[in-house]
Design an enzyme around this catalytic site. Structure first.
Site, PDB file in Angstrom:
ATOM      1  N   HIS A 262       0.847  -1.185   0.000  1.00  0.00           N
ATOM      2  CA  HIS A 262       0.000   0.000   0.000  1.00  0.00           C
ATOM      3  C   HIS A 262       0.883   1.236   0.000  1.00  0.00           C
ATOM      4  O   HIS A 262       1.937   1.236   0.643  1.00  0.00           O
ATOM      5  CB  HIS A 262      -0.918   0.016   1.234  1.00  0.00           C
ATOM      6  CG  HIS A 262      -2.076   0.925   1.078  1.00  0.00           C
ATOM      7  ND1 HIS A 262      -1.986   2.266   1.357  1.00  0.00           N
ATOM      8  CD2 HIS A 262      -3.336   0.706   0.618  1.00  0.00           C
ATOM      9  CE1 HIS A 262      -3.157   2.830   1.096  1.00  0.00           C
ATOM     10  NE2 HIS A 262      -3.979   1.911   0.644  1.00  0.00           N
TER      11      HIS A 262
ATOM     12  N   ASP B 197      -7.840  -5.586   0.085  1.00  0.00           N
ATOM     13  CA  ASP B 197      -8.298  -6.448  -1.006  1.00  0.00           C
ATOM     14  C   ASP B 197      -7.872  -7.907  -0.852  1.00  0.00           C
ATOM     15  O   ASP B 197      -8.284  -8.750  -1.641  1.00  0.00           O
ATOM     16  CB  ASP B 197      -7.777  -5.918  -2.343  1.00  0.00           C
ATOM     17  CG  ASP B 197      -8.409  -4.583  -2.679  1.00  0.00           C
ATOM     18  OD1 ASP B 197      -9.599  -4.429  -2.411  1.00  0.00           O
ATOM     19  OD2 ASP B 197      -7.695  -3.707  -3.180  1.00  0.00           O
TER      20      ASP B 197
HETATM   21  N1  CMC Z   1       4.188  -7.523  -4.858  1.00  0.00           N
HETATM   22  C1  CMC Z   1       5.520  -7.479  -5.065  1.00  0.00           C
HETATM   23  N2  CMC Z   1       6.260  -6.353  -4.953  1.00  0.00           N
HETATM   24  C2  CMC Z   1       5.614  -5.222  -4.623  1.00  0.00           C
HETATM   25  C3  CMC Z   1       4.245  -5.207  -4.376  1.00  0.00           C
HETATM   26  C4  CMC Z   1       3.521  -6.408  -4.499  1.00  0.00           C
HETATM   27  N3  CMC Z   1       2.187  -6.435  -4.293  1.00  0.00           N
HETATM   28  N4  CMC Z   1       3.867  -3.947  -4.063  1.00  0.00           N
HETATM   29  C5  CMC Z   1       4.966  -3.203  -4.111  1.00  0.00           C
HETATM   30  N5  CMC Z   1       6.029  -3.958  -4.450  1.00  0.00           N
HETATM   31  C6  CMC Z   1       7.424  -3.532  -4.552  1.00  0.00           C
HETATM   32  C7  CMC Z   1       7.649  -2.781  -5.846  1.00  0.00           C
HETATM   33  O1  CMC Z   1       8.091  -3.626  -6.878  1.00  0.00           O
HETATM   34  C8  CMC Z   1       8.693  -1.777  -5.447  1.00  0.00           C
HETATM   35  O2  CMC Z   1       9.949  -2.410  -5.455  1.00  0.00           O
HETATM   36  P1  CMC Z   1      11.278  -1.569  -5.828  1.00  0.00           P
HETATM   37  O3  CMC Z   1      11.373  -0.490  -4.790  1.00  0.00           O
HETATM   38  O4  CMC Z   1      12.352  -2.592  -5.749  1.00  0.00           O
HETATM   39  O5  CMC Z   1      11.048  -1.033  -7.197  1.00  0.00           O
HETATM   40  C9  CMC Z   1       8.350  -1.442  -3.996  1.00  0.00           C
HETATM   41  O6  CMC Z   1       7.641  -2.586  -3.491  1.00  0.00           O
HETATM   42  C10 CMC Z   1       7.467  -0.211  -3.839  1.00  0.00           C
HETATM   43  O7  CMC Z   1       6.355  -0.350  -4.702  1.00  0.00           O
HETATM   44  P2  CMC Z   1       5.707   0.859  -5.483  1.00  0.00           P
HETATM   45  O8  CMC Z   1       4.906   0.330  -6.632  1.00  0.00           O
HETATM   46  O9  CMC Z   1       6.739   1.893  -5.788  1.00  0.00           O
HETATM   47  O10 CMC Z   1       4.757   1.420  -4.350  1.00  0.00           O
HETATM   48  P3  CMC Z   1       3.465   2.292  -4.549  1.00  0.00           P
HETATM   49  O11 CMC Z   1       3.227   2.962  -3.253  1.00  0.00           O
HETATM   50  O12 CMC Z   1       3.599   3.164  -5.748  1.00  0.00           O
HETATM   51  O13 CMC Z   1       2.332   1.216  -4.861  1.00  0.00           O
HETATM   52  C11 CMC Z   1       0.580  -0.340  -4.658  1.00  0.00           C
HETATM   53  C12 CMC Z   1       1.381   0.772  -3.962  1.00  0.00           C
HETATM   54  C13 CMC Z   1      -0.659  -0.644  -3.810  1.00  0.00           C
HETATM   55  C14 CMC Z   1       0.082   0.164  -6.022  1.00  0.00           C
HETATM   56  C15 CMC Z   1       1.466  -1.610  -4.806  1.00  0.00           C
HETATM   57  O14 CMC Z   1       1.856  -2.076  -3.552  1.00  0.00           O
HETATM   58  C16 CMC Z   1       0.768  -2.719  -5.609  1.00  0.00           C
HETATM   59  O15 CMC Z   1       0.809  -2.692  -6.844  1.00  0.00           O
HETATM   60  N6  CMC Z   1       0.108  -3.701  -4.891  1.00  0.00           N
HETATM   61  C17 CMC Z   1      -0.630  -4.737  -5.575  1.00  0.00           C
HETATM   62  C18 CMC Z   1      -1.994  -4.173  -5.982  1.00  0.00           C
HETATM   63  C19 CMC Z   1      -2.921  -3.994  -4.807  1.00  0.00           C
HETATM   64  O16 CMC Z   1      -3.084  -4.868  -3.973  1.00  0.00           O
HETATM   65  N7  CMC Z   1      -3.598  -2.809  -4.768  1.00  0.00           N
HETATM   66  C20 CMC Z   1      -4.609  -2.502  -3.760  1.00  0.00           C
HETATM   67  C21 CMC Z   1      -4.216  -1.373  -2.866  1.00  0.00           C
HETATM   68  S1  CMC Z   1      -5.278  -1.250  -1.407  1.00  0.00           S
HETATM   69  C22 CMC Z   1      -6.860  -0.918  -2.032  1.00  0.00           C
HETATM   70  C23 CMC Z   1      -6.969   0.440  -2.627  1.00  0.00           C
HETATM   71  O17 CMC Z   1      -6.637   1.441  -1.996  1.00  0.00           O
HETATM   72  O18 CMC Z   1      -7.454   0.537  -3.752  1.00  0.00           O
END
Ligand code: CMC
Length: 424
Positions: free
Chosen positions: A302, A359
């Site tokens: 998140h 989720d």
């Molecule tokens: N699985 C594997 N690696 C992950 C995941 C994951 N679910 N989430 C983040 N990472 C890694 C990502 O690859 C990155 O690694 P690095 O720093 O080496 O590049 C690091 O963690 C930070 O991720 P980010 O994408 O820069 O973080 P963000 O804050 O931009 O993204 C997120 C947050 C929710 C989009 C992401 O964690 C994700 O894609 N999760 C899976 C989708 C998901 O479950 N979304 C629902 C969110 S909660 C409900 C809502 O609010 O809608």
């Protein structure tokens, strides 16, 4: 309240302290003073507005609506009460709650012509596609609640949206399975009425199961609002131009659909089903960690929560309770629990502070209730409509409200002269 200032390039910028949470540097005069913009794609360090609705402390795993902790609301309150709280600042008295619930029930029907609108969609249309279209189209039907400068019309539009969303969602489902639409039954609760319109059929009486009704209501509460997330910011941005409320909420629904946001609940359950059995978990963990593989553990991670998502805690417990009460044994829940345990012990997830989010477990409950995965994000949208309309109202009522107009760091070509096509 201004407590201090930050001096930059010889000018002072007010530092504001909210009631709780990080201080905020008010940089509104930065460009006028210095000719500089700030650069923050993804808004990782930017407060886009002032709000009194929802507070999140992502490091401590805290989520408060108007000050009330989400676990207390999920355990003790009802979705109608939380909707009232978000819209009206305070918890309602018994009489206020009754009046509000009655008002919402008086708006549950859809204009009859909208049924024809549904029939224009393909049968295999994703229900989120139907929802985007139908909610946007509401502005063509309810002209008497689109004047956003009138607080009364804003409130009527808000009530209409909250009330009609279950009808719209249930109709999207019915259309996809080829069953007749059911009209609302206002003798039932908000959630009971939704369940009947979704799972009932005209030929038979539908008994609302209190276990399912209470689980569904809890899921709605847990999704009601979540501060300035992507879809809420979309609603605010759309609303900042003066667009009508139905158009703004349709924009929010479109944004919510993405798999990084509300679409993750559908993706999470599909992933858990694909994993299928605990022995295959290490393979998926390895894929999630592989930089060359776009796969991510859906329902994990998140932007704000770097400890745990308090909503996931409530849902994890609720998943076991609901499945037990319904007498369902779903191997997907075992896979989810095992995956959570393995991921939480893994250095990759620990270092990046990735925990299950809302989720991760919601899909297990929704599936046990009988929803197909394509409906999951629709249910999220139904519940989040409360937060969207409350945030939209808050924004429009704010005297400092301006059209949202971000700037950019331009990296394209500098000015050059046009060259005729035969000379290129
Ligand atoms: N699985 C594997 N690696 C992950 C995941 C994951 N679910 N989430 C983040 N990472 C890694 C990502 O690859 C990155 O690694 P690095 O720093 O080496 O590049 C690091 O963690 C930070 O991720 P980010 O994408 O820069 O973080 P963000 O804050 O931009 O993204 C997120 C947050 C929710 C989009 C992401 O964690 C994700 O894609 N999760 C899976 C989708 C998901 O479950 N979304 C629902 C969110 S909660 C409900 C809502 O609010 O809608």
């Amino acid at each position: 309240m201004t407590d201090s200032t930050l001096n930059f390039a010889g000018k002072d910028y007010p530092v504001r302290q909210g009631s709780v949470g990080p201080e905020v540097v008010d940089i509104r005069k930065l460009y006028a003073n210095t000719g500089m913009f700030t650069y923050d794609p993804g808004f990782t360090s930017t407060a886009s507005c002032e709000s009194g609705l929802t507070y999140i402390d992502g490091d401590a795993g805290v989520l408060l609506h108007r000050g009330y902790p989400i676990d207390q609301l999920a355990e003790q309150s009802s979705f109608m009460e939380v909707a009232y709280l978000l819209l009206n600042h305070e918890l309602p008295s018994k009489a206020e709650l009754e009046k509000f619930t009655y008002t919402i029930s008086r708006h549950t029907m859809l204009h009859e012509q909208l049924a024809t609108f549904y029939r224009g969609f393909r049968r295999d249309a994703h229900p989120m596609a139907i929802m985007c279209g139908v909610v946007g189209a509401l502005s063509a039907f309810y002209h008497d609640s689109t004047d956003i400068s009138d607080p009364h019309q804003r409130m009527v539009a808000s009530h209409r949206l909250i009330a009609k969303m279950p009808t719209i969602a249930a109709m999207a489902y019915k259309y996809s399975i080829g069953q007749p639409f059911l009209y609302p039954d206002n003798s039932l609760s908000y959630t009971g009425n939704f369940l009947r319109m979704t799972f009932g059929v005209p030929a038979e009486a539908y008994e609302v199961d209190p276990v399912i009704e209470s689980a569904m209501d809890k899921i709605f509460i847990l999704h009601a609002d979540h501060e300035q997330n992507a879809s809420t910011s979309t609603v605010r941005l759309a609303g900042s131009s003066g667009a009508n409320p139905f158009a703004c909420i349709a924009a929010g629904i479109a944004c919510l659909w993405g798999p990084a946001h509300g679409g993750a609940n559908e993706a999470a359950l599909n992933m858990l089903r694909e994993i299928g059995r605990p022995e295959r978990i290490p393979e998926y963990i390895a894929r999630a960690k592989d930089k060359n593989d776009p796969f991510r553990l859906m329902g994990f991670g998140h932007r704000v929560y770097k400890n745990f998502d308090p909503r996931a805690k409530v849902l994890s417990k609720a998943a076991t309770e609901v499945l037990d009460k319904l007498g369902i044994s779903d191997p997907v829940l075992d896979t989810a629990r095992e995956l959570e345990q393995i991921a939480l012990k893994d250095d990759y997830f620990a270092e990046k502070k990735l925990y299950p989010n809302v989720d991760f477990y919601s899909g297990v409950i929704l599936s046990a209730i009988g929803f197909p995965t394509t409906m999951f994000t629709v249910l999220f949208a139904l519940a989040r409509t409360v937060g969207w309309v409350a945030q939209w109202n808050e924004m429009i009522s704010d005297p400092d409200q301006k059209i949202g107009r971000p700037r950019q760091l331009y990296t394209g070509p500098t000015q050059r002269d046009y060259v005729a096509v035969d000379k290129r």
